[in-house]
Design a protein around this motif. Structure first.
Motif, PDB file in Angstrom:
ATOM      1  N   ILE A   7       0.864  -1.174   0.000  1.00 13.58           N
ATOM      2  CA  ILE A   7       0.000   0.000   0.000  1.00 13.58           C
ATOM      3  C   ILE A   7       0.901   1.224   0.000  1.00 13.58           C
ATOM      4  CG2 ILE A   7      -1.802   1.261   1.217  1.00 13.58           C
ATOM      5  CD1 ILE A   7      -2.268  -1.278   2.852  1.00 13.58           C
ATOM      6  N   TYR A   8       0.586   2.161  -0.861  1.00 15.71           N
ATOM      7  CA  TYR A   8       1.319   3.420  -0.921  1.00 15.71           C
ATOM      8  C   TYR A   8       0.431   4.509  -0.329  1.00 15.71           C
ATOM      9  CZ  TYR A   8       4.445   0.861  -3.938  1.00 15.71           C
ATOM     10  OH  TYR A   8       5.318  -0.064  -4.437  1.00 15.71           O
ATOM     11  N   ILE A   9       0.849   5.043   0.800  1.00 16.13           N
ATOM     12  CA  ILE A   9       0.057   6.073   1.471  1.00 16.13           C
ATOM     13  C   ILE A   9       0.775   7.417   1.355  1.00 16.13           C
ATOM     14  CG2 ILE A   9      -0.977   4.457   3.106  1.00 16.13           C
ATOM     15  CD1 ILE A   9       1.091   6.162   5.083  1.00 16.13           C
ATOM     16  N   ASP A  10       0.019   8.474   1.556  1.00 16.88           N
ATOM     17  CA  ASP A  10       0.577   9.818   1.573  1.00 16.88           C
ATOM     18  C   ASP A  10       1.156  10.066   2.960  1.00 16.88           C
ATOM     19  OD1 ASP A  10       1.184  12.494   1.419  1.00 16.88           O
ATOM     20  OD2 ASP A  10      -0.836  13.135   0.821  1.00 16.88           O
ATOM     21  N   GLY A  11       2.463  10.060   3.063  1.00 15.18           N
ATOM     22  CA  GLY A  11       3.145  10.223   4.339  1.00 15.18           C
ATOM     23  C   GLY A  11       2.987  11.603   4.947  1.00 15.18           C
ATOM     24  N   TRP A  12       2.422  12.541   4.207  1.00 12.62           N
ATOM     25  CA  TRP A  12       2.190  13.885   4.731  1.00 12.62           C
ATOM     26  C   TRP A  12       0.764  14.041   5.250  1.00 12.62           C
ATOM     27  CZ3 TRP A  12       4.665  17.343   0.367  1.00 12.62           C
ATOM     28  CH2 TRP A  12       6.025  17.062   0.301  1.00 12.62           C
ATOM     29  N   CYS A  13      -0.041  13.015   5.154  1.00  8.66           N
ATOM     30  CA  CYS A  13      -1.458  13.081   5.536  1.00  8.66           C
ATOM     31  C   CYS A  13      -1.648  12.393   6.888  1.00  8.66           C
ATOM     32  CB  CYS A  13      -2.297  12.387   4.464  1.00  8.66           C
ATOM     33  SG  CYS A  13      -3.993  12.068   4.940  1.00  8.66           S
TER      34      CYS A  13
END
Length: 118
Positions: A7-13
């Motif tokens: 899973i690729y998540i938005d690390g800034w969110c």
């Protein structure tokens, strides 16, 4: 056998980071890897807006389809699998996912130290 899922998540969110912690805690069989899309080589706007995931056999999933694939790999959530399957085939899951994902703040790709959220 179920393939591993990345899973690729938005690390800034903050919402995405919380989701990562929950998935990591529930993944008893290590079938899910979570990576920050902002530091990966596959960075693009669509993959940030819709949760992107990729199975070990190179199938790609976006949005609610990613949620469904995660549900298949988390044994503790198998009881919800029939419900998420119905949401998937009726497209209601995609609609709900899109409604919820619109509410989160996405920091643009070309944001620098002076970047401000609207």
């Amino acid at each position: 056998m179920v393939n591993k899922l990345t899973i690729y998540i938005d690390g800034w969110c903050p919402i995405c980071k919380k989701f990562k912690r929950i998935v990591t805690k529930l993944d008893f069989f290590n079938l899910i890897a979570v990576e920050d899309i902002r530091t990966s080589e596959i960075l693009d706007e669509k993959k940030i807006k819709l949760m992107f995931s990729k199975s070990s056999d190179d199938l790609s999933f976006y949005g609610f389809d990613s949620i469904f694939e995660i549900n298949k790999r988390l044994v503790i959530l198998w009881i919800l699998l029939p419900f998420t399957f119905v949401l998937k085939i009726t497209k209601i899951g995609s609609f709900l996912y899109n409604e919820l994902s619109v509410k989160r703040k996405i920091i643009p790709l070309n944001c620098d130290a002076e970047c401000k959220l609207n």
